[in-house]
Design a protein around this motif. Structure first.
Motif, short mmCIF file in Angstrom:
data_model
loop_
_atom_site.label_atom_id
_atom_site.label_comp_id
_atom_site.label_asym_id
_atom_site.label_seq_id
_atom_site.Cartn_x
_atom_site.Cartn_y
_atom_site.Cartn_z
N CYS A 1 -15.60 19.59 -41.23
CA CYS A 1 -16.28 20.69 -40.54
C CYS A 1 -17.79 20.48 -40.39
CB CYS A 1 -16.02 21.98 -41.29
SG CYS A 1 -16.82 23.40 -40.55
N LEU A 2 -18.26 20.60 -39.16
CA LEU A 2 -19.69 20.43 -38.88
C LEU A 2 -20.46 21.75 -39.03
CD1 LEU A 2 -19.43 18.02 -35.82
CD2 LEU A 2 -20.53 17.50 -37.99
N CYS B 1 -17.99 26.36 -36.43
CA CYS B 1 -16.58 26.50 -36.03
C CYS B 1 -16.41 27.42 -34.82
CB CYS B 1 -15.77 27.05 -37.18
SG CYS B 1 -15.98 26.14 -38.71
N CYS C 1 -11.54 23.14 -35.41
CA CYS C 1 -11.56 22.16 -34.31
C CYS C 1 -10.19 21.54 -34.12
CB CYS C 1 -12.62 21.09 -34.57
SG CYS C 1 -14.29 21.73 -34.42
N CYS D 1 -15.45 16.36 -34.94
CA CYS D 1 -15.06 17.26 -36.03
C CYS D 1 -13.55 17.37 -36.09
CB CYS D 1 -15.68 18.63 -35.84
SG CYS D 1 -15.19 19.74 -37.18
S1 FES Z 1 -14.00 22.96 -38.01
FE1 FES Z 1 -15.19 21.96 -36.53
S2 FES Z 1 -17.14 22.87 -36.78
FE2 FES Z 1 -15.94 23.79 -38.33
#
Ligand code: FES
Length: 156
Positions: free
Chosen positions: A120-121, A124, A83, A78
């Protein structure tokens, strides 16, 4: 030597003479071959009478299409904001180092792992996060990477 793509003929006859079918057609081809090689796209182009440039354009536009062979396990790092500020770069470097990836390689030479960056997974609060296939690993640090990869290496 010409590669034999006759395994694609059933897919091609399913879509022949239909319009607006390029995406599902290429999805089916990718499902069969694992990725879309230039040779496979050329074969589809000739068989379907669709310009190769159109096929290549769609295949390169959508991230779901893979133009290179993929490893058995897909690792998604991510690079979303949460992240990123939690050292996603350090996690990625640890992964590349453990996997022995050089230069712009993203798949290990034994075809066990392919590494890719994603937005983004959606978890966060666990940053930094990676996914290996369908499993999410969070609150990582570079030292935690080796143990995660070993879980997958053992089943090789
Ligand atoms: S920024 Fe990595 S899970 Fe949302």
């Amino acid at each position: 030597m010409e590669q034999d793509f006759s395994m694609l003929d059933a897919i091609i006859s399913k879509y022949r003479n239909r319009s607006g079918i390029l995406i599902p057609l290429l999805q089916d081809v990718q499902h069969t071959l694992g990725y879309l090689s230039k040779e496979a796209m050329r074969y589809v182009s000739v068989q379907m009478g669709i310009p190769a440039a159109d096929i290549y354009g769609v295949a390169t536009f959508y991230s779901m299409f893979k133009l290179k062979p993929q490893g058995k396990h897909i690792i998604r790092v991510c690079k979303g904001t949460a992240c990123h500020v939690s050292d996603a770069d350090g996690i990625k470097e640890a992964l590349r180092s453990e996997l022995g990836l050089q230069g712009d390689e993203d798949t290990t030479s034994d075809m066990m792992f392919t590494l890719m960056e994603v937005a983004c997974l959606g978890c966060c609060s666990l940053a930094p996060v990676i996914m290996v296939d369908d499993t999410t690993y969070g609150k990582l640090n570079p030292e935690s990477i080796k143990a995660i990869l070993e879980r997958y290496g053992e089943e090789a």
